[in-house]
Design a protein around this motif. Structure first.
Motif, PDB file in Angstrom:
ATOM      1  N   PRO B  47      -7.744  33.480 -23.012  1.00 51.59           N
ATOM      2  CA  PRO B  47      -6.498  32.703 -23.096  1.00 51.59           C
ATOM      3  C   PRO B  47      -5.294  33.539 -23.519  1.00 51.59           C
ATOM      4  N   VAL B  48      -5.507  34.488 -24.415  1.00 51.63           N
ATOM      5  CA  VAL B  48      -4.373  35.324 -24.841  1.00 51.63           C
ATOM      6  C   VAL B  48      -3.821  36.108 -23.651  1.00 51.63           C
ATOM      7  N   LEU B  49      -4.707  36.686 -22.836  1.00 46.56           N
ATOM      8  CA  LEU B  49      -4.249  37.421 -21.652  1.00 46.56           C
ATOM      9  C   LEU B  49      -3.440  36.522 -20.728  1.00 46.56           C
ATOM     10  N   CYS B  50      -3.915  35.302 -20.550  1.00 43.36           N
ATOM     11  CA  CYS B  50      -3.224  34.357 -19.673  1.00 43.36           C
ATOM     12  C   CYS B  50      -1.824  34.044 -20.216  1.00 43.36           C
ATOM     13  N   LEU B  51      -1.749  33.777 -21.514  1.00 41.06           N
ATOM     14  CA  LEU B  51      -0.459  33.463 -22.147  1.00 41.06           C
ATOM     15  C   LEU B  51       0.515  34.628 -22.046  1.00 41.06           C
ATOM     16  N   VAL B  52       0.042  35.836 -22.339  1.00 40.84           N
ATOM     17  CA  VAL B  52       0.947  36.989 -22.393  1.00 40.84           C
ATOM     18  C   VAL B  52       1.416  37.384 -20.996  1.00 40.84           C
ATOM     19  N   TRP B  53       0.495  37.336 -20.019  1.00 41.69           N
ATOM     20  CA  TRP B  53       0.933  37.641 -18.654  1.00 41.69           C
ATOM     21  C   TRP B  53       1.940  36.601 -18.155  1.00 41.69           C
ATOM     22  N   ALA B  54       1.722  35.358 -18.501  1.00 40.58           N
ATOM     23  CA  ALA B  54       2.687  34.321 -18.114  1.00 40.58           C
ATOM     24  C   ALA B  54       4.048  34.609 -18.739  1.00 40.58           C
ATOM     25  N   GLU B  55       4.050  34.921 -20.023  1.00 42.88           N
ATOM     26  CA  GLU B  55       5.303  35.211 -20.729  1.00 42.88           C
ATOM     27  C   GLU B  55       6.001  36.445 -20.185  1.00 42.88           C
ATOM     28  N   LEU B  56       5.204  37.470 -19.922  1.00 44.35           N
ATOM     29  CA  LEU B  56       5.763  38.725 -19.393  1.00 44.35           C
ATOM     30  C   LEU B  56       6.537  38.466 -18.104  1.00 44.35           C
ATOM     31  N   LEU B  57       6.061  37.524 -17.302  1.00 50.41           N
ATOM     32  CA  LEU B  57       6.661  37.279 -15.987  1.00 50.41           C
ATOM     33  C   LEU B  57       7.539  36.026 -15.977  1.00 50.41           C
ATOM     34  N   GLY B  58       8.005  35.644 -17.161  1.00 49.49           N
ATOM     35  CA  GLY B  58       9.012  34.580 -17.228  1.00 49.49           C
ATOM     36  C   GLY B  58       8.489  33.182 -17.441  1.00 49.49           C
ATOM     37  N   ARG B  61       5.150  29.887 -22.646  1.00 51.35           N
ATOM     38  CA  ARG B  61       3.849  29.993 -23.306  1.00 51.35           C
ATOM     39  C   ARG B  61       3.272  28.628 -23.670  1.00 51.35           C
ATOM     40  N   GLN B  62       4.101  27.741 -24.191  1.00 51.03           N
ATOM     41  CA  GLN B  62       3.607  26.426 -24.607  1.00 51.03           C
ATOM     42  C   GLN B  62       3.070  25.624 -23.416  1.00 51.03           C
ATOM     43  N   ALA B  63       3.755  25.712 -22.292  1.00 46.64           N
ATOM     44  CA  ALA B  63       3.321  24.963 -21.105  1.00 46.64           C
ATOM     45  C   ALA B  63       2.003  25.507 -20.559  1.00 46.64           C
ATOM     46  N   VAL B  64       1.791  26.817 -20.731  1.00 40.29           N
ATOM     47  CA  VAL B  64       0.592  27.464 -20.188  1.00 40.29           C
ATOM     48  C   VAL B  64      -0.616  27.283 -21.115  1.00 40.29           C
ATOM     49  N   LEU B  65      -0.363  26.952 -22.390  1.00 41.68           N
ATOM     50  CA  LEU B  65      -1.430  26.901 -23.408  1.00 41.68           C
ATOM     51  C   LEU B  65      -2.654  26.049 -23.022  1.00 41.68           C
ATOM     52  N   PRO B  66      -2.476  24.828 -22.484  1.00 44.52           N
ATOM     53  CA  PRO B  66      -3.672  24.044 -22.110  1.00 44.52           C
ATOM     54  C   PRO B  66      -4.500  24.738 -21.021  1.00 44.52           C
ATOM     55  N   PHE B  67      -3.816  25.318 -20.063  1.00 42.36           N
ATOM     56  CA  PHE B  67      -4.521  26.030 -18.990  1.00 42.36           C
ATOM     57  C   PHE B  67      -5.283  27.222 -19.575  1.00 42.36           C
ATOM     58  N   ALA B  68      -4.590  27.998 -20.398  1.00 34.33           N
ATOM     59  CA  ALA B  68      -5.192  29.185 -21.007  1.00 34.33           C
ATOM     60  C   ALA B  68      -6.426  28.797 -21.825  1.00 34.33           C
ATOM     61  N   SER B  69      -6.337  27.682 -22.534  1.00 40.82           N
ATOM     62  CA  SER B  69      -7.461  27.241 -23.360  1.00 40.82           C
ATOM     63  C   SER B  69      -8.652  26.830 -22.504  1.00 40.82           C
ATOM     64  N   GLY B  70      -8.377  26.351 -21.295  1.00 41.31           N
ATOM     65  CA  GLY B  70      -9.459  26.047 -20.361  1.00 41.31           C
ATOM     66  C   GLY B  70     -10.309  27.285 -20.081  1.00 41.31           C
ATOM     67  N   LEU B  71      -9.660  28.447 -20.015  1.00 37.83           N
ATOM     68  CA  LEU B  71     -10.415  29.686 -19.783  1.00 37.83           C
ATOM     69  C   LEU B  71     -11.407  29.942 -20.914  1.00 37.83           C
ATOM     70  N   GLU B  72     -11.021  29.595 -22.138  1.00 41.06           N
ATOM     71  CA  GLU B  72     -11.923  29.785 -23.275  1.00 41.06           C
ATOM     72  C   GLU B  72     -13.103  28.810 -23.198  1.00 41.06           C
ATOM     73  N   CYS B  73     -12.845  27.591 -22.704  1.00 37.26           N
ATOM     74  CA  CYS B  73     -13.941  26.636 -22.499  1.00 37.26           C
ATOM     75  C   CYS B  73     -14.959  27.198 -21.502  1.00 37.26           C
ATOM     76  N   ILE B  74     -14.469  27.843 -20.453  1.00 36.58           N
ATOM     77  CA  ILE B  74     -15.374  28.429 -19.459  1.00 36.58           C
ATOM     78  C   ILE B  74     -16.172  29.575 -20.072  1.00 36.58           C
ATOM     79  N   HIS B  75     -15.480  30.437 -20.808  1.00 37.34           N
ATOM     80  CA  HIS B  75     -16.177  31.546 -21.466  1.00 37.34           C
ATOM     81  C   HIS B  75     -17.245  31.007 -22.422  1.00 37.34           C
ATOM     82  N   THR B  76     -16.892  29.986 -23.200  1.00 41.04           N
ATOM     83  CA  THR B  76     -17.822  29.428 -24.191  1.00 41.04           C
ATOM     84  C   THR B  76     -19.039  28.796 -23.510  1.00 41.04           C
ATOM     85  N   TYR B  77     -18.805  28.018 -22.438  1.00 44.77           N
ATOM     86  CA  TYR B  77     -19.941  27.415 -21.734  1.00 44.77           C
ATOM     87  C   TYR B  77     -20.897  28.491 -21.240  1.00 44.77           C
ATOM     88  N   SER B  78     -20.352  29.605 -20.753  1.00 43.72           N
ATOM     89  CA  SER B  78     -21.218  30.659 -20.204  1.00 43.72           C
ATOM     90  C   SER B  78     -22.076  31.266 -21.322  1.00 43.72           C
TER      91      SER B  78
END
Lengths: 292, 292
Positions: B47-58, B61-78
């Protein structure tokens, strides 16, 4: 006859499912394992509902097909995981060895995971307006998740053998375990067609009632059905201490409840006409009348 | 110092994950089981990578946070599914009992399924343009699926103990098993920011190189790391006949490969400046330098 039309739609779904996995992009055993369960037969009721509701409300069946097929991937993954030794421990599924019997437990877990993930890949790559895809796929994720299908499976495990169940608990459990996905098959079809909210609500009412009728009919079939036609031993639910509608309210009252749900589903179609409306109306009745 | 900034972003993700499951909407045990693994710690790199890349390209961060957190759910399930008895059969995860040790095997399978499904619910409900959501979530589904993470896990099981592995096979396996999700964390962030294709490609290059560096570093840590800091026995990979970079090419060459990947990741950031670019550059180096 709804059975013939169901067969027509079913074949379209079947041929899409046949080619929706790309063997070149994944390990051979995983491909075989996913494909084994995905093509093991079945009525394909969920994708058909999605297609027909979309068509009824002005959508294009071909465009909706990949999304609809994603629903079958979700249904299939849930069967593969439910059959696992740690869950229902079923050796047979539709008369064939269950996935873990054929490919081993690790591969069955991963094939299930793969089918669930593939479902979203299919749904999100359908050639439809992005707003509709986001809403429809979001509804599917909710219905398939912890507050829907997965939560229902957990509740089912907890109710089984507890001996303290009433009809309300059973209905709530089935509403999550099997009802939510059948319902979202209808509502997602409506959303993908770009339907107005009133029609999306009709799809929800129809799908909810059909889902309950479907489960009641399944329970009844387990008591009175024919073993060969079902592909699993008759009475297997009773044997595993499963709580069923006939066990709780008797066979006659179960049939009445199912018929009541058929009427509710058909009422949701009022004011709609044409072959899709007729098919959906007949399908609701067929769910209660079927013998396999 | 990347470690402090990583901690800052990590805390934002952590507090979102804290409240992203709704206890009222699912059975209590399922909620506990999903939450147990989701909040078991971890660096939240995806999720941090997702947030920072989003921010870097304009992006916001707050809007992307739920999406980014979804990535952590996927990592955790695995992780939950990989720990199962039929898979890696791990009793410990980050120094605590693994999910199936705590909640039983059936619940661990279902909690994993629930987290995977919840990921898509979170991603699809982010408040961002639908076109971007569909593309980003579609990329995630591809990276997490049978041709990505799940396929990599299958290949890993097949390679383990086969004794016939070379560096190319190992790299291909890791590219699927861990690389694909790390890479899509970056590319999805770029897509959600509405970035141009060239910048999405930069994110892909960075994420691909970082993913390999991450795995090489993990393998090295397993040889030289400190047991307490890692929360699992040192040498546990060797013990299970896992194929590792140090085992195949020695410690020194493994370090060179990791450092080469760091350089490749940093090169992808050329022409970008500001705190996000600095952070991503430092993070790539930190992945190789970390001791836990």
């Amino acid at each position: 006859m709804p059975k013939q039309r169901l067969e027509l739609y079913r074949r379209e779904v079947e041929s899409f499912l046949e080619q929706c996995l790309d063997a070149r992009r994944m390990p051979a055993t995983l491909y075989e394992s996913m494909r084994y369960s995905l093509l093991a037969g079945g009525k394909r009721v969920r994708p058909v509902l999605c297609l027909v509701w979309a068509e009824l409300l002005g959508g294009d069946r071909q465009a909706v097909l990949p999304f609809a097929s994603g629903l079958e991937c979700i249904h299939t993954y849930s069967l593969v995981h439910d059959d696992l030794p740690a869950m229902d421990d079923d050796d047979l599924r539709r008369g064939k060895p269950s996935n873990h019997k054929q490919f081993g437990e690790a591969m069955a877990i991963l094939a299930g995971d793969g089918l669930l993930t593939h479902a979203f890949e299919l749904m999100l790559h359908a050639d439809l307006p992005a707003e509709r895809l986001v809403r429809a796929a979001g509804l599917v994720a909710g219905a398939a998740g912890a507050s829907g299908m997965i939560g229902g499976q957990v509740t089912d495990i907890q109710l089984t053998g507890s001996g303290a169940t009433n009809v309300e608990d059973l209905r709530a459990m089935h509403g999550m375990k099997t009802g939510a996905l059948l319902q979202v098959a209808c509502t997602s079809g409506a959303v993908l067609a770009g339907a107005i909210e009133e029609d999306i609500q009709r799809a929800a009412t129809y799908g909810g009632a059909l889902g309950l009728a479907f489960q009641v009919a399944d329970d009844i079939l387990d008591v009175v059905g024919d073993e060969a036609a079902l592909g699993k031993p008759v009475g297997s639910d009773q044997g595993a201490d499963k709580v069923t509608y006939p066990a709780l309210m008797g066979l006659d009252k179960s049939k009445s409840l199912g018929q009541e749900m058929v009427a509710q589903a058909q009422e949701a179609l009022q004011g709609k006409s044409g072959p899709q409306a007729d098919f959906l109306s007949d399908l609701a009745q067929y769910v209660m009348d079927r013998t396999e």
